[in-house]
Design an enzyme around this catalytic site. Structure first.
Site, mmCIF file in Angstrom:
data_model
loop_
_atom_site.group_PDB
_atom_site.id
_atom_site.type_symbol
_atom_site.label_atom_id
_atom_site.label_comp_id
_atom_site.label_asym_id
_atom_site.label_seq_id
_atom_site.Cartn_x
_atom_site.Cartn_y
_atom_site.Cartn_z
ATOM 1 N N HIS A 213 -11.394 3.708 6.755
ATOM 2 C CA HIS A 213 -10.085 4.124 8.335
ATOM 3 C C HIS A 213 -10.266 4.914 8.491
ATOM 4 C CE1 HIS A 213 -6.312 3.825 10.537
ATOM 5 N NE2 HIS A 213 -7.737 2.014 10.821
ATOM 6 N N TYR B 164 -2.468 -1.715 6.052
ATOM 7 C CA TYR B 164 -1.280 -1.384 6.854
ATOM 8 C C TYR B 164 0.064 -2.030 6.374
ATOM 9 C CZ TYR B 164 -4.760 -1.006 10.013
ATOM 10 O OH TYR B 164 -5.756 -0.531 11.481
#
Length: 175
Positions: free
Chosen positions: A90, A2
């Protein structure tokens, strides 16, 4: 992953500066998307789809064996540690066979760089199929899943509950 890898760098720096013993932490990170090392303002490479085809970013994203190893090594450098407790994929990678992804993840667990595996933003059937591939080959299976939390959109939650319920029923009744 992130914030273009910045969150990992911040956490790694914090751990070192505060001399926090590694065994007192649980570190979770995700792999799949590229980290744009050229442009620190990039929040996620998801918004730069052409980046994966450029010379410096081939095999740096996705869930191929090479990409997984590269991403984990980069995360460990940013986190300033030798291992992560949980590695989450992810989203699903349409370009890579399940066998390749699950074998690479298993090899990372065997190497000691990863302790447990998880998945985020995958369909119930993808999660089930990938775990089946791992089970059939004697490889490490996912031990956790991160679901999208939404009161308005609950389809994936109901799919996963029906999947996990059928697994539980087979385990308890033998059917």
């Amino acid at each position: 992953m992130y914030s273009n890898g910045d969150s990992e760098s911040i956490i790694g720096k914090f751990i070192v500066e505060n001399q926090i013993p590694r065994h007192k932490l649980v570190l979770i990170t995700k792999i799949r998307f590229l980290v744009d090392e050229e442009d620190p303002s990039t929040v996620t490479s998801f918004f730069k789809p052409g980046l994966k085809d450029t010379r410096d970013y081939v095999n740096q994203g996705g869930l191929s064996r090479n990409a997984i190893f590269n991403q984990v090594d980069a995360s460990l450098r940013r986190l300033k540690t030798d291992y992560v407790d949980i590695l989450m994929i992810h989203t699903f990678d349409l370009e890579t066979p399940f066998e390749e992804t699950m074998r690479a993840l298993h090899d990372l667990v065997r190497s000691g760089k990863v302790r447990y595996l998880g998945a985020s933003n995958v369909k119930a059937w993808q999660f089930a199929e990938m775990n089946s591939v791992a089970q059939l080959n004697g490889w490490t299976q996912f031990s956790c899943v991160e679901l999208e939390h939404s009161l308005l959109y609950r389809t994936e939650v109901s799919h996963r509950h029906s999947f996990s319920g059928s697994i539980l029923m087979r385990a308890t009744t033998g059917t």
